[in-house]
Design an enzyme around this catalytic site. Sequence first.
Site, PDB file in Angstrom:
ATOM      1  N   SER A  46      -5.649 -33.133  38.931  1.00  0.00           N
ATOM      2  CA  SER A  46      -7.001 -33.220  38.386  1.00  0.00           C
ATOM      3  C   SER A  46      -8.039 -33.059  39.500  1.00  0.00           C
ATOM      4  O   SER A  46      -8.049 -32.055  40.195  1.00  0.00           O
ATOM      5  CB  SER A  46      -7.156 -34.552  37.639  1.00  0.00           C
ATOM      6  OG  SER A  46      -8.266 -34.552  36.787  1.00  0.00           O
ATOM      7  N   ASP A 158      -4.922 -31.775  31.757  1.00  0.00           N
ATOM      8  CA  ASP A 158      -4.991 -32.615  32.951  1.00  0.00           C
ATOM      9  C   ASP A 158      -3.615 -33.123  33.406  1.00  0.00           C
ATOM     10  O   ASP A 158      -2.884 -33.759  32.652  1.00  0.00           O
ATOM     11  CB  ASP A 158      -5.897 -33.818  32.632  1.00  0.00           C
ATOM     12  CG  ASP A 158      -6.367 -34.538  33.867  1.00  0.00           C
ATOM     13  OD1 ASP A 158      -5.566 -34.719  34.801  1.00  0.00           O
ATOM     14  OD2 ASP A 158      -7.544 -34.936  33.895  1.00  0.00           O
TER      15      ASP A 158
END
Length: 268
Positions: A46, A158
């Site tokens: 991320s 993510d």
Amino acid sequence: MEIKEQKKIKIGIVLSGGGIRGVAHLGVLKAFNNAGIFFDYVSGASAGSIAGAFYAGGIDPEDGLKIFAKTKLWKFIRPALGSLGLINIERTANIFKDYFPEDRIEKLKIPLIITAVNFSAGKIVYFEKGPLIQSVLASSCIPGIFKPININNEMYVDGGVLNNFPVEPLINKCDFIIGSSCNHLNAVEKISGITNLLIRAATMSINHDMEQKATLCDVLIEPKGLGEIHTFDLKKAETVYWLAYEETLKTIQQNEKLQDLIKKLKAE
């Protein structure tokens, strides 16, 4: 008499996810570089994949902070109502194109491992080659908020959903592993408001295995209380950077393993 060449110490760093708190990784990287510690491998999820991409691309961490500060993110995001997310972040690819013209992970100056989740297959993926910008966007694509990123006709989201601290890919590659986590939560006696409750719960969820993950690192940098900062609180970026920088400098000065590492690096 044959003189054996001394083996170079391979140093890796793992960078956690954490939204705007990921700017902390730039401060951590800058402090280590100033102390003479540079990295041979970077693994990130991320926000950690964004900081990692800048570093692996040869961009000085402090310059990375300046790039972030001058970028008007709102110009690049668009509503994605009616799709699998509220916001479409694909146009943010334009932010990265000036800094990564070749747009390939394997073309970076330092090997980078980007963690994402193949939402179509329901499994974690570690990108070590292939399109850089799309992989970074996929790794940063918070499900439910951002529309999933399509790579080779499969949906990606993510990396922090399944592994917010991807230290595992570094274990067989590095002799010394440093972790940078930006989600530490202070103890609290009370919480005001449902939003703060949900934010804290989400941070606790991604931190649930940090105690175990920390044992896989030789050193962990985890500035206190960063987990209290909202994921999208852009105004806190510079504060986060300098908090992490100072915490890292203090750790370098006080940690025996790091002092020993610096001596070995000087002797190489």
